[in-house]
Design a protein around this motif. Structure first.
Motif, PDB file in Angstrom:
ATOM      1  N   ALA A 186      17.355  61.616  96.344  1.00  0.00           N
ATOM      2  CA  ALA A 186      18.143  62.844  96.483  1.00  0.00           C
ATOM      3  C   ALA A 186      18.156  63.579  95.157  1.00  0.00           C
ATOM      4  O   ALA A 186      18.288  62.960  94.098  1.00  0.00           O
ATOM      5  CB  ALA A 186      19.573  62.499  96.906  1.00  0.00           C
TER       6      ALA A 186
ATOM      7  N   HIS B 165      18.467  63.321 104.538  1.00  0.00           N
ATOM      8  CA  HIS B 165      18.327  62.038 103.847  1.00  0.00           C
ATOM      9  C   HIS B 165      18.689  60.889 104.787  1.00  0.00           C
ATOM     10  O   HIS B 165      17.995  59.869 104.831  1.00  0.00           O
ATOM     11  CB  HIS B 165      19.224  62.000 102.611  1.00  0.00           C
ATOM     12  CG  HIS B 165      18.803  62.929 101.518  1.00  0.00           C
ATOM     13  ND1 HIS B 165      17.495  63.291 101.315  1.00  0.00           N
ATOM     14  CD2 HIS B 165      19.530  63.563 100.541  1.00  0.00           C
ATOM     15  CE1 HIS B 165      17.412  64.103 100.274  1.00  0.00           C
ATOM     16  NE2 HIS B 165      18.639  64.280  99.795  1.00  0.00           N
TER      17      HIS B 165
ATOM     18  N   VAL C  66      14.967  56.830  99.859  1.00  0.00           N
ATOM     19  CA  VAL C  66      14.798  58.272  99.688  1.00  0.00           C
ATOM     20  C   VAL C  66      15.379  58.652  98.326  1.00  0.00           C
ATOM     21  O   VAL C  66      16.269  57.970  97.802  1.00  0.00           O
ATOM     22  CB  VAL C  66      15.493  59.091 100.800  1.00  0.00           C
ATOM     23  CG1 VAL C  66      14.904  58.783 102.149  1.00  0.00           C
ATOM     24  CG2 VAL C  66      16.999  58.862 100.789  1.00  0.00           C
TER      25      VAL C  66
END
Length: 352
Positions: free
Chosen positions: A185, A173, A183
């Motif tokens: 997660a 990440h 991004v």
């Protein structure tokens, strides 16, 4: 065609590049990154990288005529030398390989000095080097500042949002945010999700980057010589946020290669083409000697004390986060050991 192999060895593993001897600056024929195995020595990763690149050369029916391996410290060099056996290779001081490649690409000033700011996964190495003589004026290393610590901070941030990740996932990440602005997660256990932005990561890393700037200023003040440039090296400097922050904090022109984590290996390629085997060591400034008349005042002791205090605070914070992960009811897989605090000055030697 003649092939040469360059390998950079570090606490986090080894990176290798294979190319023709006259094309070290072009895209390589092959490359690899071998992470250091938990409990394994640095030499293990180095020779695994060499084996992979040797197989690649064999598939091309070509011969590797020279191999050079860069090392940051004598301990790594001794381990690699002992494991080499009959393997012919050149062991190179890492800053020398970095300077050699920067000079080859025209990024290195012809005179004066530069600060090599190498921010990798295992820590930060700051080296003040003379461009003309390839002499190390001084060098310091901190294991508080680095990718491992930033990964721990990112895992802590995600855990606050209910998303638990392991070490390798948090690293992916963080590295993805070097090219992407956002991004997502995912917690594989609960299915929970959290969005992380580049700005979020910049805030987590801000204290460390600010401290590293004081780390650089301290090195300059101790040497009494103003550098011509700050050279950003290591995978962590791929982050635009890190580069922008440093450029604003350190009053020096910034030199940056698009692949900062491979500068050492590319420098090794150049040296592999020049020397079939043996060691290539850098001259280090003798104790009490100076290359130039000091251009600045002596070190402000208050700044030094403040820098050490920030180092201790950052180290304790990161070590505490890692300890919490180990004691968690559902710890992330692949957790790492607590980051140790280390503020080490490279020993001053009398020369080669």
């Amino acid at each position: 065609m003649v092939l040469v192999l360059g390998v950079s060895a570090g606490a986090g593993g080894a990176r290798a590049m294979l190319t023709h001897s006259d094309q070290p600056h072009l895209p390589p024929i092959d490359r690899c990154h071998v992470p250091r195995r938990a409990g394994g020595g640095v030499e293990e990763a180095v020779f695994e990288a060499i084996r992979r690149m040797s197989r690649s050369a064999q598939l091309r029916d070509e011969l590797i005529t020279g191999t050079a391996v860069t090392c940051r410290c004598p301990l790594h060099a001794d381990s690699i030398r002992a494991a080499a056996g009959r393997t012919r290779l050149t062991i190179v001081d890492e800053p020398l390989a970095q300077l050699r490649y920067l000079r080859f690409t025209g990024r290195l000033p012809e005179s004066g000095t530069v600060i090599l700011y190498d921010l990798g996964s295992s820590g930060l190495t700051v080296t003040h080097a003379d461009c003309r003589t390839d002499t190390i004026l001084s060098s310091k290393r901190s294991t508080v500042l680095g990718g491992d610590g930033y990964d721990a901070l990112l895992r802590w941030q995600l855990a606050r949002g209910g998303v638990l990740t392991d070490r390798l996932t948090s690293r992916r990440h963080r590295e993805a945010l070097s090219s992407a602005r956002v991004v997502t997660a995912t917690d594989v256990g609960s299915g929970g999700r959290a969005v992380v932005t580049r700005s979020d990561l910049a805030e987590l890393c801000a204290a460390g980057i600010h401290h590293s700037a004081s780390f650089v200023r301290q090195l300059i003040e101790e040497g009494g010589v103003r550098p011509e440039a700050l050279v950003l090296l290591g995978g962590c400097t791929r982050s635009p946020s890190v580069r922008a922050e440093l450029a604003g904090l350190v009053d020096l022109p910034v030199v940056y290669d698009p692949e900062p984590e491979y500068v050492s290996a590319r420098g090794a390629l150049l040296l592999a083409a020049e020397r079939p085997s043996g060691d290539v060591r850098m001259t280090r400034l003798r104790a009490g000697a100076t290359l130039y008349r000091p251009a600045t005042a002596g070190v402000d002791r208050r700044k030094v004390i403040a820098a050490v205090a920030v180092t201790a605070t950052l180290g304790a914070t990161i070590a505490g986060l890692l300890a919490v992960e180990r004691n968690s009811a559902r710890p992330p897989h692949g957790g790492t050991a607590p980051t140790q605090i280390e503020l080490r000055t490279t020993p001053e030697l009398s020369g080669n």
